[in-house]
Design a protein around this motif. Structure first.
Motif, short mmCIF file in Angstrom:
data_model
loop_
_atom_site.label_atom_id
_atom_site.label_comp_id
_atom_site.label_asym_id
_atom_site.label_seq_id
_atom_site.Cartn_x
_atom_site.Cartn_y
_atom_site.Cartn_z
N LEU A 1 -11.99 0.86 8.36
CA LEU A 1 -12.25 2.30 8.30
C LEU A 1 -11.01 3.09 8.73
O LEU A 1 -10.62 4.06 8.08
CB LEU A 1 -13.44 2.67 9.20
N ILE A 2 -10.38 2.65 9.80
CA ILE A 2 -9.17 3.34 10.29
C ILE A 2 -8.06 3.23 9.24
O ILE A 2 -7.39 4.23 8.93
CB ILE A 2 -8.72 2.77 11.65
N SER A 3 -7.87 2.05 8.68
CA SER A 3 -6.83 1.85 7.68
C SER A 3 -7.09 2.72 6.45
O SER A 3 -6.17 3.36 5.92
CB SER A 3 -6.76 0.38 7.29
N ALA A 4 -8.32 2.76 5.98
CA ALA A 4 -8.67 3.59 4.82
C ALA A 4 -8.49 5.07 5.13
O ALA A 4 -8.05 5.85 4.28
CB ALA A 4 -10.10 3.30 4.38
N SER A 5 -8.82 5.47 6.36
CA SER A 5 -8.65 6.87 6.77
C SER A 5 -7.18 7.26 6.80
O SER A 5 -6.81 8.36 6.36
CB SER A 5 -9.27 7.11 8.15
N GLU B 1 -6.03 7.56 3.07
CA GLU B 1 -6.47 8.81 2.44
C GLU B 1 -5.84 10.03 3.12
O GLU B 1 -5.45 10.99 2.46
CB GLU B 1 -7.99 8.92 2.45
N GLY B 2 -5.75 9.99 4.43
CA GLY B 2 -5.15 11.11 5.17
C GLY B 2 -3.71 11.34 4.78
O GLY B 2 -3.29 12.49 4.57
N PHE C 1 1.69 1.53 4.00
CA PHE C 1 1.95 0.09 4.01
C PHE C 1 1.83 -0.48 5.42
O PHE C 1 1.21 -1.52 5.63
CB PHE C 1 3.34 -0.20 3.43
N VAL C 2 2.43 0.20 6.38
CA VAL C 2 2.36 -0.27 7.78
C VAL C 2 0.92 -0.30 8.26
O VAL C 2 0.51 -1.22 8.98
CB VAL C 2 3.26 0.60 8.69
N SER C 3 0.13 0.67 7.86
CA SER C 3 -1.28 0.69 8.22
C SER C 3 -2.01 -0.54 7.68
O SER C 3 -2.79 -1.17 8.38
CB SER C 3 -1.94 1.96 7.69
N LYS C 4 -1.72 -0.88 6.42
CA LYS C 4 -2.36 -2.06 5.82
C LYS C 4 -1.90 -3.34 6.51
O LYS C 4 -2.70 -4.24 6.75
CB LYS C 4 -2.05 -2.13 4.33
N VAL C 5 -0.62 -3.42 6.82
CA VAL C 5 -0.10 -4.61 7.52
C VAL C 5 -0.73 -4.72 8.91
O VAL C 5 -1.12 -5.80 9.34
CB VAL C 5 1.45 -4.56 7.60
#
Length: 122
Positions: free
Chosen positions: A17-21, A24-25, A74-78
């Motif tokens: 949820l945090i990564s998706a937010s 999108e953010g 990208f960093v969020s996904k990693v």
């Protein structure tokens, strides 16, 4: 007899949820950034002597801006993947599917094992 429940699926869900937010953010912020940055370049593009230079600078600014926001995504996904890797349980066991950006190495190995050298596939 009480059954001990794991918080791990909830942690995985929270991480996703945090990564998706963040994803999108950053897309929304990038869109607003783009619209604001376009204003002065539109004005500069109407001034004939500097229009060609302004156009090149605008293109470079767009690339740099997009790269910066893309890097945050990208960093969020990693980071999310690092947390998933640190959690010990197999997420599929809890009905959680693998994120789209993961490579399914097992499926690739199985697919490679089905192809035998010299055999023909129709």
């Amino acid at each position: 007899m009480s059954q001990k429940r794991s918080v791990e699926p909830h942690l995985r869900g929270l991480v996703d949820l945090i990564s998706a937010s963040i994803d999108e953010g950053t897309r929304q912020v990038e869109s607003v950034h783009r619209r604001i940055a376009d204003i002065p370049f539109t004005v500069l593009g109407k001034i004939k002597p500097i229009a060609p230079v302004s156009s090149v600078v605008h293109m470079i600014e767009k690339k740099i801006t997009h790269s910066a926001y893309d890097t945050v995504r990208f960093v969020s996904k990693v980071g999310a993947q690092a947390v998933h890797n640190a959690l010990p349980t197999d997420p599929v066991r809890h009905g959680i599917s693998k994120p789209d950006y993961l490579i399914d190495h097992e499926a690739i190995r199985q697919q490679a094992g089905k192809k035998k050298p010299g055999s023909k596939k129709s």
